[in-house]
Design a protein around this motif. Structure first.
Motif, PDB file in Angstrom:
ATOM      1  N   SER A  64       0.847  -1.191   0.000  1.00 44.39           N
ATOM      2  CA  SER A  64       0.000   0.000   0.000  1.00 44.39           C
ATOM      3  C   SER A  64       0.881   1.239   0.000  1.00 44.39           C
ATOM      4  O   SER A  64       1.987   1.221   0.519  1.00 44.39           O
ATOM      5  CB  SER A  64      -0.897   0.010   1.254  1.00 44.39           C
ATOM      6  OG  SER A  64      -1.632   1.215   1.302  1.00 44.39           O
ATOM      7  N   ASN A  65       0.396   2.282  -0.613  1.00 44.59           N
ATOM      8  CA  ASN A  65       1.109   3.567  -0.523  1.00 44.59           C
ATOM      9  C   ASN A  65       0.302   4.571   0.296  1.00 44.59           C
ATOM     10  O   ASN A  65       0.603   5.758   0.298  1.00 44.59           O
ATOM     11  CB  ASN A  65       1.447   4.123  -1.906  1.00 44.59           C
ATOM     12  CG  ASN A  65       0.221   4.491  -2.707  1.00 44.59           C
ATOM     13  OD1 ASN A  65      -0.905   4.179  -2.324  1.00 44.59           O
ATOM     14  ND2 ASN A  65       0.435   5.153  -3.816  1.00 44.59           N
ATOM     15  N   ILE A  66      -0.716   4.088   0.976  1.00 44.95           N
ATOM     16  CA  ILE A  66      -1.553   4.965   1.791  1.00 44.95           C
ATOM     17  C   ILE A  66      -0.913   5.143   3.161  1.00 44.95           C
ATOM     18  O   ILE A  66      -0.548   4.162   3.819  1.00 44.95           O
ATOM     19  CB  ILE A  66      -2.973   4.376   1.959  1.00 44.95           C
ATOM     20  CG1 ILE A  66      -3.629   4.248   0.586  1.00 44.95           C
ATOM     21  CG2 ILE A  66      -3.816   5.256   2.883  1.00 44.95           C
ATOM     22  CD1 ILE A  66      -4.904   3.425   0.596  1.00 44.95           C
ATOM     23  N   CYS A  67      -0.785   6.397   3.569  1.00 47.91           N
ATOM     24  CA  CYS A  67      -0.177   6.682   4.864  1.00 47.91           C
ATOM     25  C   CYS A  67      -0.921   7.839   5.508  1.00 47.91           C
ATOM     26  O   CYS A  67      -1.335   8.782   4.828  1.00 47.91           O
ATOM     27  CB  CYS A  67       1.295   7.035   4.684  1.00 47.91           C
ATOM     28  SG  CYS A  67       2.138   7.276   6.265  1.00 47.91           S
ATOM     29  N   TYR A  86      -3.232   3.215  -3.494  1.00 53.06           N
ATOM     30  CA  TYR A  86      -3.583   1.818  -3.739  1.00 53.06           C
ATOM     31  C   TYR A  86      -3.331   1.005  -2.467  1.00 53.06           C
ATOM     32  O   TYR A  86      -2.520   1.379  -1.621  1.00 53.06           O
ATOM     33  CB  TYR A  86      -2.785   1.226  -4.911  1.00 53.06           C
ATOM     34  CG  TYR A  86      -1.317   1.032  -4.622  1.00 53.06           C
ATOM     35  CD1 TYR A  86      -0.398   2.006  -4.965  1.00 53.06           C
ATOM     36  CD2 TYR A  86      -0.850  -0.134  -4.000  1.00 53.06           C
ATOM     37  CE1 TYR A  86       0.955   1.847  -4.705  1.00 53.06           C
ATOM     38  CE2 TYR A  86       0.498  -0.311  -3.731  1.00 53.06           C
ATOM     39  CZ  TYR A  86       1.394   0.685  -4.078  1.00 53.06           C
ATOM     40  OH  TYR A  86       2.716   0.513  -3.807  1.00 53.06           O
ATOM     41  N   ALA A  87      -4.051  -0.074  -2.371  1.00 55.69           N
ATOM     42  CA  ALA A  87      -3.835  -1.049  -1.298  1.00 55.69           C
ATOM     43  C   ALA A  87      -4.108  -2.420  -1.909  1.00 55.69           C
ATOM     44  O   ALA A  87      -5.231  -2.695  -2.358  1.00 55.69           O
ATOM     45  CB  ALA A  87      -4.761  -0.782  -0.120  1.00 55.69           C
ATOM     46  N   LEU A  88      -3.069  -3.234  -2.015  1.00 64.05           N
ATOM     47  CA  LEU A  88      -3.211  -4.543  -2.653  1.00 64.05           C
ATOM     48  C   LEU A  88      -3.893  -5.533  -1.716  1.00 64.05           C
ATOM     49  O   LEU A  88      -3.717  -5.472  -0.501  1.00 64.05           O
ATOM     50  CB  LEU A  88      -1.830  -5.085  -3.027  1.00 64.05           C
ATOM     51  CG  LEU A  88      -0.989  -4.219  -3.958  1.00 64.05           C
ATOM     52  CD1 LEU A  88       0.371  -4.859  -4.181  1.00 64.05           C
ATOM     53  CD2 LEU A  88      -1.700  -3.976  -5.271  1.00 64.05           C
ATOM     54  N   THR A  89      -4.640  -6.438  -2.317  1.00 68.61           N
ATOM     55  CA  THR A  89      -5.227  -7.529  -1.542  1.00 68.61           C
ATOM     56  C   THR A  89      -4.164  -8.617  -1.365  1.00 68.61           C
ATOM     57  O   THR A  89      -3.138  -8.624  -2.050  1.00 68.61           O
ATOM     58  CB  THR A  89      -6.436  -8.130  -2.282  1.00 68.61           C
ATOM     59  OG1 THR A  89      -5.954  -8.734  -3.486  1.00 68.61           O
ATOM     60  CG2 THR A  89      -7.480  -7.067  -2.595  1.00 68.61           C
ATOM     61  N   VAL A  90      -4.471  -9.570  -0.487  1.00 66.38           N
ATOM     62  CA  VAL A  90      -3.555 -10.693  -0.292  1.00 66.38           C
ATOM     63  C   VAL A  90      -3.376 -11.459  -1.589  1.00 66.38           C
ATOM     64  O   VAL A  90      -2.253 -11.847  -1.965  1.00 66.38           O
ATOM     65  CB  VAL A  90      -4.061 -11.609   0.845  1.00 66.38           C
ATOM     66  CG1 VAL A  90      -3.217 -12.884   0.924  1.00 66.38           C
ATOM     67  CG2 VAL A  90      -4.033 -10.870   2.175  1.00 66.38           C
ATOM     68  N   GLU A  92      -3.603 -10.283  -4.656  1.00 66.75           N
ATOM     69  CA  GLU A  92      -2.736  -9.496  -5.552  1.00 66.75           C
ATOM     70  C   GLU A  92      -1.258  -9.597  -5.133  1.00 66.75           C
ATOM     71  O   GLU A  92      -0.372  -9.699  -5.982  1.00 66.75           O
ATOM     72  CB  GLU A  92      -3.183  -8.022  -5.551  1.00 66.75           C
ATOM     73  CG  GLU A  92      -4.508  -7.795  -6.252  1.00 66.75           C
ATOM     74  CD  GLU A  92      -5.058  -6.401  -6.033  1.00 66.75           C
ATOM     75  OE1 GLU A  92      -5.647  -5.841  -6.986  1.00 66.75           O
ATOM     76  OE2 GLU A  92      -4.906  -5.848  -4.909  1.00 66.75           O
ATOM     77  N   ILE A  93      -1.027  -9.568  -3.834  1.00 65.40           N
ATOM     78  CA  ILE A  93       0.353  -9.709  -3.360  1.00 65.40           C
ATOM     79  C   ILE A  93       0.915 -11.073  -3.743  1.00 65.40           C
ATOM     80  O   ILE A  93       2.041 -11.183  -4.225  1.00 65.40           O
ATOM     81  CB  ILE A  93       0.409  -9.495  -1.837  1.00 65.40           C
ATOM     82  CG1 ILE A  93       0.065  -8.045  -1.494  1.00 65.40           C
ATOM     83  CG2 ILE A  93       1.797  -9.854  -1.289  1.00 65.40           C
ATOM     84  CD1 ILE A  93      -0.158  -7.800  -0.010  1.00 65.40           C
ATOM     85  N   GLU A  94       0.120 -12.108  -3.582  1.00 61.62           N
ATOM     86  CA  GLU A  94       0.582 -13.457  -3.920  1.00 61.62           C
ATOM     87  C   GLU A  94       0.881 -13.570  -5.417  1.00 61.62           C
ATOM     88  O   GLU A  94       1.842 -14.221  -5.808  1.00 61.62           O
ATOM     89  CB  GLU A  94      -0.471 -14.496  -3.505  1.00 61.62           C
ATOM     90  CG  GLU A  94      -0.475 -14.740  -2.015  1.00 61.62           C
ATOM     91  CD  GLU A  94      -1.547 -15.714  -1.573  1.00 61.62           C
ATOM     92  OE1 GLU A  94      -1.528 -16.089  -0.406  1.00 61.62           O
ATOM     93  OE2 GLU A  94      -2.424 -16.099  -2.402  1.00 61.62           O
ATOM     94  N   ARG A  95       0.067 -12.908  -6.256  1.00 62.82           N
ATOM     95  CA  ARG A  95       0.322 -12.948  -7.710  1.00 62.82           C
ATOM     96  C   ARG A  95       1.657 -12.285  -8.041  1.00 62.82           C
ATOM     97  O   ARG A  95       2.374 -12.719  -8.934  1.00 62.82           O
ATOM     98  CB  ARG A  95      -0.810 -12.268  -8.479  1.00 62.82           C
ATOM     99  CG  ARG A  95      -1.927 -13.211  -8.899  1.00 62.82           C
ATOM    100  CD  ARG A  95      -2.796 -12.628  -9.996  1.00 62.82           C
ATOM    101  NE  ARG A  95      -3.411 -11.371  -9.629  1.00 62.82           N
ATOM    102  CZ  ARG A  95      -4.530 -11.268  -8.900  1.00 62.82           C
ATOM    103  NH1 ARG A  95      -5.139 -12.348  -8.480  1.00 62.82           N
ATOM    104  NH2 ARG A  95      -5.030 -10.097  -8.621  1.00 62.82           N
ATOM    105  N   LEU A  96       1.984 -11.212  -7.316  1.00 62.22           N
ATOM    106  CA  LEU A  96       3.252 -10.525  -7.568  1.00 62.22           C
ATOM    107  C   LEU A  96       4.432 -11.435  -7.218  1.00 62.22           C
ATOM    108  O   LEU A  96       5.466 -11.390  -7.820  1.00 62.22           O
ATOM    109  CB  LEU A  96       3.340  -9.222  -6.770  1.00 62.22           C
ATOM    110  CG  LEU A  96       2.450  -8.103  -7.266  1.00 62.22           C
ATOM    111  CD1 LEU A  96       2.466  -6.948  -6.274  1.00 62.22           C
ATOM    112  CD2 LEU A  96       2.898  -7.599  -8.625  1.00 62.22           C
TER     113      LEU A  96
END
Ligand code: SF4
Length: 96
Positions: A64-67, A86-90, A92-96
């Motif tokens: 995520s880039n949200i702060c 953006y905030a990636l889902t689990v 999406e993270i696993e796909r990366l």
């Protein structure tokens, strides 16, 4: 190796594969003599690995880039409503 002058005594230990003392370590870590430090490091690297070169590949997923903070020097963080936030889902993270 003629390039080693400041740390000649330490380099003798390095060549003999003798453990360095705490004082040796303190001298090295405080030194700005990167030429000699690099030469000694390269000497050990060649002794251990010859001419082989190793690379490391790593992946750092910023999920995520949200702060909520707003540090003045930061050019990366976005507020939750910013169009580039953006905030990636689990998944999406696993796909990366
Ligand atoms: S540096 Fe950026 S991401 Fe880190 S806390 Fe500050 S505003 Fe947030």
């Amino acid at each position: 190796m003629e390039t080693i002058k400041e740390f000649k005594d330490i380099f003798e230990k390095v060549k003999a594969a003798t453990r360095l003392s705490v004082e040796d370590g303190n001298r090295l870590i405080r030194s700005k003599n990167l030429v000699e430090l690099g030469a000694m490091a390269n000497f050990v690297k060649k002794r251990l690995h010859g001419g082989r070169i190793h690379f490391t590949h790593s992946l750092n997923v910023n999920h995520s880039n949200i702060c909520v903070l707003s540090c003045k020097f930061c050019a990366w963080a976005k507020t939750k409503k910013h169009p580039e936030a953006y905030a990636l889902t689990v998944d999406e993270i696993e796909r990366l």
